[in-house]
Write a protein that holds these residues in place. Structure first.
Motif, PDB file in Angstrom:
ATOM      1  N   THR A 135      59.130  33.560  73.289  1.00 61.32           N
ATOM      2  CA  THR A 135      59.210  34.342  72.061  1.00 61.32           C
ATOM      3  C   THR A 135      59.278  33.427  70.837  1.00 61.32           C
ATOM      4  O   THR A 135      60.031  32.460  70.828  1.00 61.32           O
ATOM      5  N   PHE A 136      58.487  33.761  69.820  1.00 62.52           N
ATOM      6  CA  PHE A 136      58.433  32.980  68.586  1.00 62.52           C
ATOM      7  C   PHE A 136      58.314  33.906  67.392  1.00 62.52           C
ATOM      8  O   PHE A 136      57.867  35.044  67.511  1.00 62.52           O
ATOM      9  N   PHE A 137      58.685  33.378  66.225  1.00 66.12           N
ATOM     10  CA  PHE A 137      58.330  34.020  64.973  1.00 66.12           C
ATOM     11  C   PHE A 137      56.951  33.478  64.625  1.00 66.12           C
ATOM     12  O   PHE A 137      56.749  32.265  64.550  1.00 66.12           O
ATOM     13  N   VAL A 138      55.981  34.360  64.438  1.00 69.45           N
ATOM     14  CA  VAL A 138      54.594  33.954  64.186  1.00 69.45           C
ATOM     15  C   VAL A 138      54.219  34.327  62.756  1.00 69.45           C
ATOM     16  O   VAL A 138      54.419  35.463  62.327  1.00 69.45           O
ATOM     17  N   THR A 139      53.685  33.343  62.026  1.00 69.80           N
ATOM     18  CA  THR A 139      53.230  33.541  60.651  1.00 69.80           C
ATOM     19  C   THR A 139      51.733  33.305  60.617  1.00 69.80           C
ATOM     20  O   THR A 139      51.252  32.261  61.075  1.00 69.80           O
ATOM     21  N   LEU A 140      50.979  34.265  60.096  1.00 74.38           N
ATOM     22  CA  LEU A 140      49.525  34.167  60.040  1.00 74.38           C
ATOM     23  C   LEU A 140      49.088  33.639  58.689  1.00 74.38           C
ATOM     24  O   LEU A 140      49.515  34.155  57.647  1.00 74.38           O
ATOM     25  N   GLU A 170      56.377  37.544  62.203  1.00 72.26           N
ATOM     26  CA  GLU A 170      56.595  38.628  63.151  1.00 72.26           C
ATOM     27  C   GLU A 170      57.079  38.048  64.473  1.00 72.26           C
ATOM     28  O   GLU A 170      56.567  37.025  64.930  1.00 72.26           O
ATOM     29  N   LEU A 171      58.081  38.683  65.064  1.00 72.45           N
ATOM     30  CA  LEU A 171      58.586  38.253  66.354  1.00 72.45           C
ATOM     31  C   LEU A 171      57.579  38.661  67.433  1.00 72.45           C
ATOM     32  O   LEU A 171      57.249  39.843  67.560  1.00 72.45           O
ATOM     33  N   MET A 172      57.069  37.660  68.181  1.00 71.56           N
ATOM     34  CA  MET A 172      56.028  37.933  69.169  1.00 71.56           C
ATOM     35  C   MET A 172      56.270  37.139  70.448  1.00 71.56           C
ATOM     36  O   MET A 172      56.796  36.033  70.408  1.00 71.56           O
ATOM     37  N   VAL A 173      55.840  37.721  71.560  1.00 75.52           N
ATOM     38  CA  VAL A 173      55.828  37.009  72.838  1.00 75.52           C
ATOM     39  C   VAL A 173      54.451  36.369  72.957  1.00 75.52           C
ATOM     40  O   VAL A 173      53.430  37.049  72.837  1.00 75.52           O
ATOM     41  N   ALA A 199      61.079  20.035  70.176  1.00 75.86           N
ATOM     42  CA  ALA A 199      60.032  20.913  69.657  1.00 75.86           C
ATOM     43  C   ALA A 199      60.672  22.179  69.098  1.00 75.86           C
ATOM     44  O   ALA A 199      61.494  22.808  69.759  1.00 75.86           O
ATOM     45  N   ILE A 200      60.309  22.524  67.861  1.00 78.05           N
ATOM     46  CA  ILE A 200      60.855  23.734  67.237  1.00 78.05           C
ATOM     47  C   ILE A 200      59.761  24.721  66.851  1.00 78.05           C
ATOM     48  O   ILE A 200      60.049  25.829  66.424  1.00 78.05           O
ATOM     49  N   PHE A 258      53.974  29.022  64.684  1.00 75.93           N
ATOM     50  CA  PHE A 258      54.936  29.550  65.650  1.00 75.93           C
ATOM     51  C   PHE A 258      56.258  28.825  65.425  1.00 75.93           C
ATOM     52  O   PHE A 258      56.277  27.596  65.402  1.00 75.93           O
ATOM     53  N   THR A 259      57.335  29.565  65.271  1.00 76.78           N
ATOM     54  CA  THR A 259      58.645  28.957  65.075  1.00 76.78           C
ATOM     55  C   THR A 259      59.632  29.556  66.059  1.00 76.78           C
ATOM     56  O   THR A 259      59.724  30.778  66.182  1.00 76.78           O
ATOM     57  N   ALA A 260      60.366  28.678  66.741  1.00 76.35           N
ATOM     58  CA  ALA A 260      61.405  29.155  67.663  1.00 76.35           C
ATOM     59  C   ALA A 260      62.542  29.711  66.810  1.00 76.35           C
ATOM     60  O   ALA A 260      62.985  29.078  65.858  1.00 76.35           O
ATOM     61  N   GLY A 261      62.995  30.915  67.142  1.00 73.14           N
ATOM     62  CA  GLY A 261      64.035  31.573  66.364  1.00 73.14           C
ATOM     63  C   GLY A 261      65.406  30.983  66.593  1.00 73.14           C
ATOM     64  O   GLY A 261      65.743  30.570  67.698  1.00 73.14           O
TER      65      GLY A 261
END
Length: 179
Positions: free
Chosen positions: A76-81, A88-91, A135-136, A155-158
């Motif tokens: 799971t990551f926070f994904v920024t487009l 957005e929190l995404m798997v 890795a973050i 992708f960012t680890a929450g």
């Protein structure tokens, strides 16, 4: 006269030639003594390989045994487009046919692996003295089919779901090895 591809030893009645099962080149016993499984060529039991091919086969086996499973299980990551401020929190996971990076949240994305042009792993904690970094996150650039423009995803680890942080770090490490 035929000679060993690595050490140039001449083959004769005493020094026999052996073929590496991966590259097919001829070597003496000493230069082709590694025995490693080669499943991609249907050799499940260990077979004779030269040192260079044995190393590649070992890395492939490690990838299929470890990294591939981690990538397919997802994290799971926070994904920024693009340049958006919203994330957005995404798997994120690798598809079962290993052709797509699948992202599921409120939105759904499937990015074809061959369209990914760059993968940059984001780390923190690196010190000039060679300290450990972790890795973050990751930034990847890919082409949208039918377009020549590159799209960027971050992708960012929450920080708020610490139980998944280890899983996210393992997924990023596997992605780094793949890239």
């Amino acid at each position: 006269c035929p000679r060993c591809m690595q050490c140039d030893t001449k083959f004769d009645f005493i020094t026999r030639k052996h073929h590496c099962r991966r590259c097919g080149k001829c070597f003496c016993d000493k230069c082709c003594s590694k025995k490693v499984p080669l499943p991609r060529m249907c050799f499940v039991d260990p077979v004779r390989q030269c040192a260079e091919c044995a190393l590649i086969s070992q890395k492939e086996t490690e990838f299929y045994d470890k990294q591939l499973k981690v990538l397919m299980n997802g994290a799971t990551f926070f994904v920024t487009l693009g340049t958006s401020d919203k994330s957005e929190l995404m798997v994120c996971r690798l598809s079962s046919n290993q052709r797509y990076l699948v992202l599921d949240g409120d939105s759904h994305y499937e990015i074809e692996i061959i369209q990914i042009s760059t993968v940059q792993i984001l780390t923190e904690g690196f010190t000039p003295g060679g300290g450990n970094s972790r890795a973050i996150g990751m930034v990847l650039q890919y082409r949208v089919p039918g377009s020549q423009e590159l799209t960027q995803m971050k992708f960012t680890a929450g920080e708020d779901f610490s139980c998944n942080k280890k899983l996210s770090a393992a997924w990023l490490a596997a992605m780094h090895k793949v890239s």
